[in-house]
Design an enzyme around this catalytic site. Sequence first.
Site, PDB file in Angstrom:
ATOM      1  N   ARG A 127       0.839  -1.211   0.000  1.00 38.81           N
ATOM      2  CA  ARG A 127       0.000   0.000   0.000  1.00 38.81           C
ATOM      3  C   ARG A 127       0.875   1.263   0.000  1.00 38.81           C
ATOM      4  O   ARG A 127       1.942   1.315   0.605  1.00 38.81           O
ATOM      5  CB  ARG A 127      -0.890   0.046   1.240  1.00 38.81           C
ATOM      6  N   ARG A 162       2.965   4.456   5.048  1.00 32.46           N
ATOM      7  CA  ARG A 162       2.603   4.959   6.375  1.00 32.46           C
ATOM      8  C   ARG A 162       3.631   4.542   7.423  1.00 32.46           C
ATOM      9  O   ARG A 162       4.329   3.562   7.258  1.00 32.46           O
ATOM     10  CB  ARG A 162       1.227   4.383   6.764  1.00 32.46           C
TER      11      ARG A 162
HETATM   12  P1  AP5 Z   1      -7.084  -0.062   2.540  1.00 37.23           P
HETATM   13  O1  AP5 Z   1      -8.372   0.358   1.893  1.00 37.23           O
HETATM   14  O2  AP5 Z   1      -6.083   0.988   2.873  1.00 37.23           O
HETATM   15  O3  AP5 Z   1      -7.358  -1.020   3.802  1.00 37.23           O
HETATM   16  P2  AP5 Z   1      -7.911  -0.675   5.246  1.00 37.23           P
HETATM   17  O4  AP5 Z   1      -8.798  -1.808   5.647  1.00 37.23           O
HETATM   18  O5  AP5 Z   1      -8.507   0.700   5.270  1.00 37.23           O
HETATM   19  O6  AP5 Z   1      -6.553  -0.771   6.066  1.00 37.23           O
HETATM   20  P3  AP5 Z   1      -5.918   0.148   7.188  1.00 37.23           P
HETATM   21  O7  AP5 Z   1      -4.528  -0.372   7.380  1.00 37.23           O
HETATM   22  O8  AP5 Z   1      -6.082   1.592   6.886  1.00 37.23           O
HETATM   23  O9  AP5 Z   1      -6.784  -0.220   8.396  1.00 37.23           O
HETATM   24  P4  AP5 Z   1      -6.338  -0.151   9.834  1.00 37.23           P
HETATM   25  O10 AP5 Z   1      -7.637  -0.550  10.419  1.00 37.23           O
HETATM   26  O11 AP5 Z   1      -5.186  -0.925  10.293  1.00 37.23           O
HETATM   27  O12 AP5 Z   1      -5.787   1.340   9.977  1.00 37.23           O
HETATM   28  P5  AP5 Z   1      -6.466   2.671  10.476  1.00 37.23           P
HETATM   29  O13 AP5 Z   1      -5.993   3.747   9.611  1.00 37.23           O
HETATM   30  O14 AP5 Z   1      -7.923   2.495  10.693  1.00 37.23           O
HETATM   31  O15 AP5 Z   1      -6.434  -1.137   1.542  1.00 37.23           O
HETATM   32  C1  AP5 Z   1      -5.175  -1.721   1.818  1.00 37.23           C
HETATM   33  C2  AP5 Z   1      -4.393  -1.884   0.509  1.00 37.23           C
HETATM   34  O16 AP5 Z   1      -5.044  -2.847  -0.316  1.00 37.23           O
HETATM   35  C3  AP5 Z   1      -4.305  -0.605  -0.352  1.00 37.23           C
HETATM   36  O17 AP5 Z   1      -3.035  -0.590  -0.987  1.00 37.23           O
HETATM   37  C4  AP5 Z   1      -5.409  -0.766  -1.400  1.00 37.23           C
HETATM   38  O18 AP5 Z   1      -5.108  -0.088  -2.612  1.00 37.23           O
HETATM   39  C5  AP5 Z   1      -5.421  -2.281  -1.578  1.00 37.23           C
HETATM   40  N1  AP5 Z   1      -6.749  -2.782  -1.870  1.00 37.23           N
HETATM   41  C6  AP5 Z   1      -7.902  -2.493  -1.197  1.00 37.23           C
HETATM   42  N2  AP5 Z   1      -8.935  -3.138  -1.720  1.00 37.23           N
HETATM   43  C7  AP5 Z   1      -8.419  -3.885  -2.761  1.00 37.23           C
HETATM   44  C8  AP5 Z   1      -8.984  -4.794  -3.693  1.00 37.23           C
HETATM   45  N3  AP5 Z   1     -10.291  -5.076  -3.672  1.00 37.23           N
HETATM   46  N4  AP5 Z   1      -8.175  -5.383  -4.590  1.00 37.23           N
HETATM   47  C9  AP5 Z   1      -6.840  -5.118  -4.625  1.00 37.23           C
HETATM   48  N5  AP5 Z   1      -6.237  -4.254  -3.767  1.00 37.23           N
HETATM   49  C10 AP5 Z   1      -7.016  -3.664  -2.847  1.00 37.23           C
HETATM   50  O19 AP5 Z   1      -5.807   2.810  11.930  1.00 37.23           O
HETATM   51  C11 AP5 Z   1      -4.427   3.071  12.129  1.00 37.23           C
HETATM   52  C12 AP5 Z   1      -4.131   3.164  13.622  1.00 37.23           C
HETATM   53  O20 AP5 Z   1      -4.891   4.252  14.221  1.00 37.23           O
HETATM   54  C13 AP5 Z   1      -4.523   1.949  14.461  1.00 37.23           C
HETATM   55  O21 AP5 Z   1      -3.518   0.965  14.454  1.00 37.23           O
HETATM   56  C14 AP5 Z   1      -4.726   2.593  15.851  1.00 37.23           C
HETATM   57  O22 AP5 Z   1      -3.498   2.832  16.495  1.00 37.23           O
HETATM   58  C15 AP5 Z   1      -5.359   3.921  15.523  1.00 37.23           C
HETATM   59  N6  AP5 Z   1      -6.824   3.893  15.505  1.00 37.23           N
HETATM   60  C16 AP5 Z   1      -7.632   4.145  14.420  1.00 37.23           C
HETATM   61  N7  AP5 Z   1      -8.916   4.040  14.748  1.00 37.23           N
HETATM   62  C17 AP5 Z   1      -8.946   3.702  16.062  1.00 37.23           C
HETATM   63  C18 AP5 Z   1     -10.009   3.425  16.970  1.00 37.23           C
HETATM   64  N8  AP5 Z   1     -11.305   3.484  16.607  1.00 37.23           N
HETATM   65  N9  AP5 Z   1      -9.683   3.088  18.255  1.00 37.23           N
HETATM   66  C19 AP5 Z   1      -8.405   3.048  18.647  1.00 37.23           C
HETATM   67  N10 AP5 Z   1      -7.349   3.291  17.854  1.00 37.23           N
HETATM   68  C20 AP5 Z   1      -7.637   3.606  16.558  1.00 37.23           C
END
Ligand code: AP5
Length: 216
Positions: A127, A162
């Site tokens: 990603r 990231r």
């Molecule tokens: P992408 O769409 O980026 O996947 P995602 O599920 O959004 O993954 P994230 O890593 O963003 O989720 P996360 O839950 O770990 O992180 P978040 O930012 O929420 O897709 C991934 C890749 O695959 C991309 O390259 C895309 O192009 C590709 N792709 C997607 N779909 C595809 C398909 N169909 N076919 C082919 N390729 C595809 O959180 C980060 C951090 O923030 C956490 O670790 C935590 O510390 C904190 N945090 C955030 N929210 C909270 C909360 N509610 N409570 C506590 N801590 C929190």
Amino acid sequence: MRIILLGAPGAGKGTVAKQLTDLDGSVQISTGDILRSAVKAGTELGKKAQGYMERGELVPDSLIMEIMESRLEEPDCKKGFILDGFPRTIPQAEALKKLLKKLNLKLDLVVDLDVPREVVLDRLTTRRTCSNPECQEIYNVKSKPPTADGKCLKCGWKVVQRDDETEEAITKRLITYNEKTAPLIDYYKKEGSLKTISFTSSQEIVNGITGAIKKK
Ligand code: AP5
């Protein structure tokens, strides 16, 4: 539409959320994006969240609820919202339930994006994300590359990896997901609002979600 997207890191929550908002003007609310912007801007919230994020741990529920309570009351949420990465713990889900009741709002659907672990691992290491905090477009070197010189196709800013995309942080995020967030699948199953989607193509996922909402 008013929906929650559940799914492991890399399941495609952000990608699908962006496609869904194009359909009816609802807004994507990603707690991860909000926190990353706060870290970049060096705000009090960012300083508190940074360490947890870099280690792949969850930010404390109290900080997240502070963000979400004010965010859901903003006028742009009137057309609907896609919650991407929130709630992530049972206490967050309970707090959201109370908040929605207070705002007199009902969810249409909770979606679990069920993607195999090897697919998720591959996607997280390939990603790339636009570094413009206002854009944050998601790319993938295999399935959706940026320009040849690594720029965002939408806004021209540099596309980067990231800070939580180290092997160590990815492993920790997947463990954290299984321990703290996966129990929400049963929680929403019991509430009767869960739809599990196992497609790998984003378009098929979007069609599955809109089809399930129409059937309700
Ligand atoms: P992408 O769409 O980026 O996947 P995602 O599920 O959004 O993954 P994230 O890593 O963003 O989720 P996360 O839950 O770990 O992180 P978040 O930012 O929420 O897709 C991934 C890749 O695959 C991309 O390259 C895309 O192009 C590709 N792709 C997607 N779909 C595809 C398909 N169909 N076919 C082919 N390729 C595809 O959180 C980060 C951090 O923030 C956490 O670790 C935590 O510390 C904190 N945090 C955030 N929210 C909270 C909360 N509610 N409570 C506590 N801590 C929190």
